[in-house]
Design a protein around this motif. Structure first.
Motif, PDB file in Angstrom:
ATOM      1  N   GLU A  58       0.823  -1.160   0.050  1.00 48.91           N
ATOM      2  CA  GLU A  58      -0.076   0.030   0.050  1.00 48.91           C
ATOM      3  C   GLU A  58       0.854   1.265  -0.155  1.00 48.91           C
ATOM      4  O   GLU A  58       0.449   2.272  -0.840  1.00 48.91           O
ATOM      5  CB  GLU A  58      -0.832  -0.100   1.174  1.00 48.91           C
ATOM      6  N   ALA A  61       2.848   1.384  -3.521  1.00 52.97           N
ATOM      7  CA  ALA A  61       1.816   1.983  -4.477  1.00 52.97           C
ATOM      8  C   ALA A  61       1.463   3.538  -4.224  1.00 52.97           C
ATOM      9  O   ALA A  61       1.338   4.110  -5.550  1.00 52.97           O
ATOM     10  CB  ALA A  61       0.460   1.317  -4.286  1.00 52.97           C
ATOM     11  N   ARG A  62       1.557   4.206  -3.044  1.00 52.37           N
ATOM     12  CA  ARG A  62       1.427   5.588  -2.734  1.00 52.37           C
ATOM     13  C   ARG A  62       2.845   6.180  -3.394  1.00 52.37           C
ATOM     14  O   ARG A  62       2.643   7.320  -3.949  1.00 52.37           O
ATOM     15  CB  ARG A  62       0.954   5.944  -1.455  1.00 52.37           C
ATOM     16  N   ILE A  63       3.830   5.681  -2.952  1.00 53.93           N
ATOM     17  CA  ILE A  63       5.095   6.282  -3.532  1.00 53.93           C
ATOM     18  C   ILE A  63       5.199   6.458  -4.997  1.00 53.93           C
ATOM     19  O   ILE A  63       5.634   7.217  -5.527  1.00 53.93           O
ATOM     20  CB  ILE A  63       6.156   5.398  -3.226  1.00 53.93           C
ATOM     21  N   LEU A  64       4.709   5.146  -5.749  1.00 56.86           N
ATOM     22  CA  LEU A  64       4.661   5.200  -7.047  1.00 56.86           C
ATOM     23  C   LEU A  64       3.475   6.009  -7.757  1.00 56.86           C
ATOM     24  O   LEU A  64       3.320   6.345  -8.855  1.00 56.86           O
ATOM     25  CB  LEU A  64       4.183   3.622  -7.820  1.00 56.86           C
ATOM     26  N   GLY A  65       2.688   6.477  -6.930  1.00 57.72           N
ATOM     27  CA  GLY A  65       1.381   7.579  -7.160  1.00 57.72           C
ATOM     28  C   GLY A  65       2.099   8.719  -7.454  1.00 57.72           C
ATOM     29  O   GLY A  65       1.483   9.632  -7.931  1.00 57.72           O
ATOM     30  N   ARG A  66       3.181   8.912  -6.753  1.00 55.67           N
ATOM     31  CA  ARG A  66       3.864  10.415  -6.425  1.00 55.67           C
ATOM     32  C   ARG A  66       4.972  10.478  -7.604  1.00 55.67           C
ATOM     33  O   ARG A  66       5.209  11.403  -8.091  1.00 55.67           O
ATOM     34  CB  ARG A  66       4.350  10.773  -5.425  1.00 55.67           C
TER      35      ARG A  66
ATOM     36  N   ARG B 128      -7.161   3.544  -7.512  1.00 53.08           N
ATOM     37  CA  ARG B 128      -8.256   4.300  -6.721  1.00 53.08           C
ATOM     38  C   ARG B 128      -7.198   5.394  -6.285  1.00 53.08           C
ATOM     39  O   ARG B 128      -6.208   5.479  -5.867  1.00 53.08           O
ATOM     40  CB  ARG B 128      -8.763   3.556  -5.750  1.00 53.08           C
ATOM     41  N   SER B 130      -7.326   7.889  -2.805  1.00 51.44           N
ATOM     42  CA  SER B 130      -7.882   7.796  -1.491  1.00 51.44           C
ATOM     43  C   SER B 130      -7.112   8.935  -0.882  1.00 51.44           C
ATOM     44  O   SER B 130      -6.285   9.348  -0.566  1.00 51.44           O
ATOM     45  CB  SER B 130      -7.122   6.400  -0.721  1.00 51.44           C
ATOM     46  N   GLU B 133      -4.853  11.043  -2.381  1.00 48.87           N
ATOM     47  CA  GLU B 133      -3.679  10.462  -2.508  1.00 48.87           C
ATOM     48  C   GLU B 133      -3.470   9.502  -3.665  1.00 48.87           C
ATOM     49  O   GLU B 133      -4.386   8.487  -3.756  1.00 48.87           O
ATOM     50  CB  GLU B 133      -3.106   9.561  -1.299  1.00 48.87           C
ATOM     51  N   ARG B 134      -2.858   9.669  -4.638  1.00 51.96           N
ATOM     52  CA  ARG B 134      -2.857   8.861  -5.990  1.00 51.96           C
ATOM     53  C   ARG B 134      -2.085   7.461  -5.735  1.00 51.96           C
ATOM     54  O   ARG B 134      -0.838   7.672  -5.113  1.00 51.96           O
ATOM     55  CB  ARG B 134      -2.205   9.612  -7.053  1.00 51.96           C
ATOM     56  N   VAL B 135      -2.487   6.394  -5.931  1.00 49.80           N
ATOM     57  CA  VAL B 135      -1.863   5.089  -5.691  1.00 49.80           C
ATOM     58  C   VAL B 135      -1.872   4.500  -7.230  1.00 49.80           C
ATOM     59  O   VAL B 135      -2.581   4.967  -8.000  1.00 49.80           O
ATOM     60  CB  VAL B 135      -2.523   4.190  -4.808  1.00 49.80           C
ATOM     61  N   ASP B 136      -0.876   3.796  -7.406  1.00 52.15           N
ATOM     62  CA  ASP B 136      -0.473   3.099  -8.697  1.00 52.15           C
ATOM     63  C   ASP B 136      -0.062   1.738  -8.524  1.00 52.15           C
ATOM     64  O   ASP B 136       1.046   1.532  -8.261  1.00 52.15           O
ATOM     65  CB  ASP B 136       0.344   4.091  -9.480  1.00 52.15           C
ATOM     66  N   PHE B 137      -1.119   0.989  -8.389  1.00 52.30           N
ATOM     67  CA  PHE B 137      -0.755  -0.586  -8.290  1.00 52.30           C
ATOM     68  C   PHE B 137      -0.378  -1.253  -9.776  1.00 52.30           C
ATOM     69  O   PHE B 137       0.323  -2.150  -9.863  1.00 52.30           O
ATOM     70  CB  PHE B 137      -1.952  -1.331  -7.745  1.00 52.30           C
TER      71      PHE B 137
END
Lengths: 280, 162
Positions: A58, A61-66, B128, B130, B133-137
């Protein structure tokens, strides 16, 4: 009133009662922190570890979202190989560590519970050889192995009911459990990306990293030479980070205490240069 | 009376015995060095593989004294724990939260002695947001797809040293 006949018995009795306590106290005091941090696996069962990995995903995935992954498979494979060499020396053999270079102008590296380790493109650009990369990855591996985030967020071990607090937190299906889970993830993100670890955890990670690097066959001077270069480039340190000169002094002391000899291992500058060409 | 005192003292030593009991340590790293002294630059007496069991003879900082081939040797505490190496399987996964589909894939290991990793939680809601905060699975899966086999690792180590 003690009689002459009972007197010799009394010291023996007292000594026999004090001896176990004295031995226990000595064991408790000797290298307690070292013992607990690296060896305290009794409070974690397999379900705990799987939840640690899930929690780490989790955060990752947030680090990769940034931050975007650097789009170069050769580079990513290379960093994973270097990371795997060092990870072989750790005691978290149950984890599959993953490494990635992310695009960022910040000179930094991050790690999550469960073994997701990131190093920024700016940090890699500043490195000169594989030993320096190994040193940085080793530092992040140490945070994972010592469970610094899990401990900081009090997610370790079990509560009084015998249920792992980590499992209870993450495995819960109720709305309150989901809220608590998201709060923990957000706290972890703040810790990793903004606030930093406790000072003593950073110093512990440096100490472990030096030993991991030495045991992996890399020149242990790599981490020091990288820190020296960063200190001349990056004026600010994080809120809780020790100063660079403090970190370098600690590394020198650890090296002296553990018989770690600089210049005795691999640097692999040519291989590093070839693999990181995309960033140059 | 002297005999009684000795008996009492002996009883105390017996009581102390559990506190003096040696810990058992298991090698967790792929291999660990066995050194003649508690120092990285000491003579290497041998190597122990993951799963090797040692009894602690003494402790000095980050070093543990053990017996190896009839002689004293030192191993790094960083490479050992007091529990055997773990093998994680799909059955270890706790129940998943309602409404979230997860799939657990086990990664087969080429070496039986190496702990099999558990890989691949697949989340339905991959991208999604949240709390903003962007998440990238998807990126996470790309990161996890980069693997190193034991053979690749050995080749990488062998090619190093330049």
């Amino acid at each position: 009133m003690m009689t002459p006949r009972s007197f010799p018995l009394l010291p023996a009795l007292l000594l026999s009662l004090c001896l176990p306590a004295a031995v226990c106290a000595a064991d408790t005091s000797a290298a307690w922190r070292t013992r607990v941090s690296a060896l305290d696996t009794e409070n974690y069962n397999n379900a705990d570890i799987l939840e640690e990995v899930r929690f780490g995903k989790e955060i990752a995935a947030r680090i990769l979202g940034r931050y975007k992954l650097v789009d170069d498979q050769k580079l990513q494979r290379y960093v994973n190989r270097v990371g795997a060499v060092v990870a072989q020396q750790t005691c978290r053999s149950e984890l599959t560590f993953h490494f990635a270079v992310i695009e960022s102008s910040e000179i930094n590296a991050y790690s999550t519970p469960g073994g997701y380790i990131f190093v920024t493109s700016a940090a890699v650009k500043l490195m000169r050889d594989e030993a320096e990369l190994a040193g940085v990855l080793a530092h992040e591996l140490a945070h994972v192995c010592e469970r610094h985030i899990v401990t900081e967020l009090n997610l370790r071990g079990r509560d009084e009911s015998g249920v792992s607090s980590l499992v209870a937190l993450i495995g819960g299906a109720s709305d309150s459990a989901k809220v608590a889970f998201n709060q923990s993830v957000e706290k972890a993100i703040d810790l990793v990306l903004r606030d930093g670890y406790k000072r003593e955890d950073e110093m512990r990670a440096d100490e472990d990293a030096l030993l991991y690097v030495a045991m992996s066959g890399y020149d242990p001077a790599g981490l020091d030479s990288y820190l020296l270069r960063v200190s001349t480039t990056k004026a600010e340190v994080g809120k809780t980070y020790p100063r660079y000169d403090t970190r370098r002094q600690l590394l020198q002391k650890v090296a002296a205490d553990h018989g770690v000899v600089s210049g005795s291992g691999r640097r692999d500058a040519a291989r590093f240069s070839g693999a990181t060409q995309v960033l140059q | 009376m002297k005999r009684t005192g000795l008996i009492v003292l002996a009883a105390g030593c017996i009581l102390a015995a559990p506190a003096l009991a040696q810990e058992t340590y298991y090698v967790q790293s792929a291999t660990t060095l066995l050194l003649a002294k508690p120092a990285m630059n000491a003579t290497v007496l041998g190597r122990a593989e993951r799963g090797t069991v040692f009894r602690e003879g003494a402790r000095q900082g980050n070093w543990i004294k053990v017996q190896y081939n009839g002689q004293d040797a030192w191993v790094s505490a960083l490479t050992t724990t007091t529990s055997p190496p773990r093998l994680l399987t799909a059955s270890d996964a706790p129940p998943t939260p309602d409404g979230e589909h997860t799939r657990l894939r086990s990664r087969a290991s080429a070496q039986p002695a190496i702990v099999a990793g558990v890989k691949g939680f697949v989340y339905e809601d991959r991208n999604r947001a949240s709390s903003g905060e962007r998440v990238d699975f998807n990126a996470l899966e790309k990161m996890e797809a980069v693997t190193v086999t034991p053979e690749e690792l050995q080749a990488f180590i062998a090619q190093g040293g330049q």
